[in-house]
Design a protein around this motif. Structure first.
Motif, PDB file in Angstrom:
ATOM      1  N   PRO A  22      24.682  33.431  36.532  1.00  0.00           N
ATOM      2  CA  PRO A  22      24.916  32.395  37.553  1.00  0.00           C
ATOM      3  C   PRO A  22      23.640  31.895  38.206  1.00  0.00           C
ATOM      4  CG  PRO A  22      26.478  34.191  37.805  1.00  0.00           C
ATOM      5  CD  PRO A  22      25.448  34.646  36.824  1.00  0.00           C
ATOM      6  N   VAL A  23      22.667  32.789  38.391  1.00  0.00           N
ATOM      7  CA  VAL A  23      21.397  32.375  38.995  1.00  0.00           C
ATOM      8  C   VAL A  23      20.665  31.397  38.078  1.00  0.00           C
ATOM      9  CG1 VAL A  23      19.149  33.181  39.774  1.00  0.00           C
ATOM     10  CG2 VAL A  23      21.195  34.492  40.338  1.00  0.00           C
ATOM     11  N   VAL A  24      20.664  31.708  36.786  1.00  0.00           N
ATOM     12  CA  VAL A  24      20.020  30.804  35.829  1.00  0.00           C
ATOM     13  C   VAL A  24      20.741  29.462  35.787  1.00  0.00           C
ATOM     14  CG1 VAL A  24      19.554  30.441  33.376  1.00  0.00           C
ATOM     15  CG2 VAL A  24      19.035  32.636  34.422  1.00  0.00           C
ATOM     16  N   MET A  25      22.062  29.480  35.904  1.00  0.00           N
ATOM     17  CA  MET A  25      22.833  28.237  35.884  1.00  0.00           C
ATOM     18  C   MET A  25      22.575  27.392  37.128  1.00  0.00           C
ATOM     19  SD  MET A  25      26.426  29.722  34.357  1.00  0.00           S
ATOM     20  CE  MET A  25      27.280  28.161  34.466  1.00  0.00           C
ATOM     21  N   VAL A  26      22.046  27.992  38.177  1.00  0.00           N
ATOM     22  CA  VAL A  26      21.657  27.240  39.372  1.00  0.00           C
ATOM     23  C   VAL A  26      20.216  26.760  39.272  1.00  0.00           C
ATOM     24  CG1 VAL A  26      21.256  27.411  41.859  1.00  0.00           C
ATOM     25  CG2 VAL A  26      23.334  28.371  40.866  1.00  0.00           C
ATOM     26  N   ILE A  27      19.333  27.619  38.763  1.00  0.00           N
ATOM     27  CA  ILE A  27      17.902  27.306  38.740  1.00  0.00           C
ATOM     28  C   ILE A  27      17.546  26.326  37.618  1.00  0.00           C
ATOM     29  CG2 ILE A  27      15.632  28.319  38.308  1.00  0.00           C
ATOM     30  CD1 ILE A  27      16.513  30.752  39.833  1.00  0.00           C
ATOM     31  N   ALA A  28      18.135  26.524  36.435  1.00  0.00           N
ATOM     32  CA  ALA A  28      17.757  25.704  35.275  1.00  0.00           C
ATOM     33  C   ALA A  28      17.980  24.204  35.510  1.00  0.00           C
ATOM     34  CB  ALA A  28      18.524  26.177  34.037  1.00  0.00           C
ATOM     35  N   LEU A  72      30.863  31.988  28.253  1.00  0.00           N
ATOM     36  CA  LEU A  72      30.727  32.080  29.704  1.00  0.00           C
ATOM     37  C   LEU A  72      32.072  32.354  30.367  1.00  0.00           C
ATOM     38  CD1 LEU A  72      28.210  29.163  30.374  1.00  0.00           C
ATOM     39  CD2 LEU A  72      27.726  31.614  30.424  1.00  0.00           C
ATOM     40  N   PHE A  73      33.108  31.670  29.900  1.00  0.00           N
ATOM     41  CA  PHE A  73      34.443  31.938  30.446  1.00  0.00           C
ATOM     42  C   PHE A  73      34.922  33.327  30.051  1.00  0.00           C
ATOM     43  CE2 PHE A  73      34.819  27.321  31.097  1.00  0.00           C
ATOM     44  CZ  PHE A  73      35.448  27.313  32.327  1.00  0.00           C
ATOM     45  N   ASP A  74      34.596  33.746  28.831  1.00  0.00           N
ATOM     46  CA  ASP A  74      35.047  35.054  28.348  1.00  0.00           C
ATOM     47  C   ASP A  74      34.431  36.197  29.143  1.00  0.00           C
ATOM     48  OD1 ASP A  74      36.523  36.644  26.321  1.00  0.00           O
ATOM     49  OD2 ASP A  74      34.498  37.290  25.728  1.00  0.00           O
ATOM     50  N   THR A  75      33.217  36.014  29.628  1.00  0.00           N
ATOM     51  CA  THR A  75      32.556  37.049  30.442  1.00  0.00           C
ATOM     52  C   THR A  75      32.740  36.824  31.946  1.00  0.00           C
ATOM     53  OG1 THR A  75      30.499  35.773  30.278  1.00  0.00           O
ATOM     54  CG2 THR A  75      30.817  37.567  28.698  1.00  0.00           C
ATOM     55  N   ASP A  76      33.665  35.924  32.303  1.00  0.00           N
ATOM     56  CA  ASP A  76      34.032  35.685  33.707  1.00  0.00           C
ATOM     57  C   ASP A  76      32.839  35.230  34.549  1.00  0.00           C
ATOM     58  OD1 ASP A  76      36.664  36.449  33.175  1.00  0.00           O
ATOM     59  OD2 ASP A  76      36.202  38.570  33.531  1.00  0.00           O
ATOM     60  N   GLN A  77      32.064  34.287  34.010  1.00  0.00           N
ATOM     61  CA  GLN A  77      30.896  33.815  34.739  1.00  0.00           C
ATOM     62  C   GLN A  77      31.234  32.721  35.757  1.00  0.00           C
ATOM     63  OE1 GLN A  77      28.008  35.288  34.599  1.00  0.00           O
ATOM     64  NE2 GLN A  77      28.862  36.703  33.078  1.00  0.00           N
ATOM     65  N   PHE A  78      32.451  32.191  35.717  1.00  0.00           N
ATOM     66  CA  PHE A  78      32.827  31.126  36.634  1.00  0.00           C
ATOM     67  C   PHE A  78      33.812  31.593  37.706  1.00  0.00           C
ATOM     68  CE2 PHE A  78      31.632  28.878  32.704  1.00  0.00           C
ATOM     69  CZ  PHE A  78      30.659  28.037  33.204  1.00  0.00           C
ATOM     70  N   THR A  79      33.922  32.878  37.897  1.00  0.00           N
ATOM     71  CA  THR A  79      34.808  33.388  38.931  1.00  0.00           C
ATOM     72  C   THR A  79      34.195  33.185  40.317  1.00  0.00           C
ATOM     73  OG1 THR A  79      33.849  35.593  38.713  1.00  0.00           O
ATOM     74  CG2 THR A  79      35.799  35.111  37.383  1.00  0.00           C
ATOM     75  N   TYR A  80      35.050  33.102  41.309  1.00  0.00           N
ATOM     76  CA  TYR A  80      34.588  32.853  42.677  1.00  0.00           C
ATOM     77  C   TYR A  80      33.692  33.983  43.172  1.00  0.00           C
ATOM     78  CZ  TYR A  80      34.689  32.163  47.719  1.00  0.00           C
ATOM     79  OH  TYR A  80      34.327  31.996  49.028  1.00  0.00           O
ATOM     80  N   GLN A  81      33.962  35.209  42.747  1.00  0.00           N
ATOM     81  CA  GLN A  81      33.176  36.356  43.207  1.00  0.00           C
ATOM     82  C   GLN A  81      31.701  36.200  42.845  1.00  0.00           C
ATOM     83  OE1 GLN A  81      34.222  39.977  41.261  1.00  0.00           O
ATOM     84  NE2 GLN A  81      32.740  41.233  42.397  1.00  0.00           N
ATOM     85  N   LEU A 106      22.715  41.485  43.644  1.00  0.00           N
ATOM     86  CA  LEU A 106      24.136  41.269  43.403  1.00  0.00           C
ATOM     87  C   LEU A 106      24.713  42.478  42.677  1.00  0.00           C
ATOM     88  CD1 LEU A 106      24.059  37.514  42.305  1.00  0.00           C
ATOM     89  CD2 LEU A 106      24.584  38.455  44.552  1.00  0.00           C
ATOM     90  N   ASP A 107      25.937  42.842  43.000  1.00  0.00           N
ATOM     91  CA  ASP A 107      26.526  44.091  42.510  1.00  0.00           C
ATOM     92  C   ASP A 107      27.625  43.859  41.482  1.00  0.00           C
ATOM     93  OD1 ASP A 107      28.271  42.937  44.206  1.00  0.00           O
ATOM     94  OD2 ASP A 107      28.712  44.726  45.401  1.00  0.00           O
ATOM     95  N   TYR A 108      27.471  42.872  40.597  1.00  0.00           N
ATOM     96  CA  TYR A 108      28.442  42.688  39.525  1.00  0.00           C
ATOM     97  C   TYR A 108      27.700  42.551  38.199  1.00  0.00           C
ATOM     98  CZ  TYR A 108      27.301  37.827  40.725  1.00  0.00           C
ATOM     99  OH  TYR A 108      26.656  36.659  41.037  1.00  0.00           O
ATOM    100  N   ASP A 109      28.459  42.561  37.101  1.00  0.00           N
ATOM    101  CA  ASP A 109      27.853  42.526  35.774  1.00  0.00           C
ATOM    102  C   ASP A 109      27.205  41.169  35.496  1.00  0.00           C
ATOM    103  OD1 ASP A 109      28.746  45.089  35.343  1.00  0.00           O
ATOM    104  OD2 ASP A 109      30.622  44.432  34.403  1.00  0.00           O
TER     105      ASP A 109
END
Length: 286
Positions: free
Chosen positions: A233-239, A40-49, A225-228
């Protein structure tokens, strides 16, 4: 060394071996969790954007509206599936052969029918609104499973309880209502809650028929959303929300079970006064 009636208590070598197995399993589990977090960190899933969109009021309202629709579908499903299951469980236990065969046919048919196929059939072939198509499919499937749970719970009560009740002159309805069902409730409660958890998770199938439930709201957010990899992030909120609701149901089941154990009706009614010893003649003879 003490022993058990079911198995031999592990000796020093077996206890050390079990401890080693536990340590290795824990290390393996932590390694898997660490690898997932690293990816998750390697694919930049925790960035503010990628988390900034969840600060918008419109996104929050969309998620809350979807969560409300999910809870509404689940609540109505539970209210309909429980009496559906009780009714057809009573039908399967009936002494009338026609009633018993009809109830068995209905229960086995809807248990065997894939839930998604049932929902699509009601939605497409019968032209039912998405909300009612979802609720109808969930009610028929989960109600049929609950019917088997209820039937198995009643049959699990010792046969002597039924025979004693009939010997006292009770009718079959009275035997079922006052003797069998109260004793079966505690045994059935974990299975009932487990099936309700399944029903809660299956409400997510509503997004396939355009019902605006929680998962459907997450899909709408991710597609805009317009990023890769916007779905992560949506799943990390819903799950966590789904997990929290399921844990809440499990906690409710434990609370009801503990409350039932503390009930005087379960413990056996009012305490009996301690018998005393009196010396001399009875009062009538004095």
């Amino acid at each position: 060394m003490s022993s058990s009636a079911l198995y031999d208590v592990p000796g020093p070598k077996a206890a050390a071996r079990h401890l080693l197995y536990g340590i290795l399993s824990t290390v393996a589990l932590l390694a898997v969790v660490g690898w997932v977090v690293w990816k998750l960190f390697d694919t930049d899933q925790f960035t503010y954007q990628k988390w900034m969109p969840f600060e918008y009021q419109g996104v929050q309202e969309l998620l809350l509206r979807g969560l409300g629709n999910t809870l509404k579908a689940f609540a109505l499903t539970a209210l309909l599936a429980l009496p559906f299951g009780a009714l057809f469980a009573a039908g399967r236990l009936s002494d009338h052969r026609v009633v018993r065969w009809f109830a068995t046919l209905v229960v086995e048919f809807f248990r065997a029918m894939p839930l998604l196929v049932m929902i699509f059939f009601i939605f497409v072939a019968m032209q039912v609104q998405p909300f009612w198509a979802l609720v109808a499919g969930l009610t028929l499937y989960n109600g049929s499973v609950l019917a088997e749970v209820f039937r198995a719970g009643v049959l699990a009560v010792p046969k002597g309880q039924r025979e004693a009740a009939f010997a006292l002159g009770l009718r079959k309805t009275q035997v079922m209502a006052y003797v069998l069902v109260p004793q079966a409730n505690r045994a059935m409660l974990p299975s009932i809650i487990s099936q309700l958890v399944v029903a809660l998770k299956d409400t997510s199938l509503g997004f396939l028929i355009t019902y605006e439930e929680f998962l459907h709201a997450g899909k709408l957010i991710a597609t805009n959303l317009d990023y890769d990899l916007p779905f992560i992030p949506v799943v990390m909120v819903i799950a966590p929300v789904y997990i929290g609701m399921c844990l809440l149901l499990s906690w409710l089941a434990r609370w009801v079970e503990q409350r039932g154990r503390r009930s005087p009706k379960v413990k056996g009614g009012a305490p009996i006064a301690k018998a005393g010893v009196s010396m001399g003649l009875p009062p009538e003879a004095q």
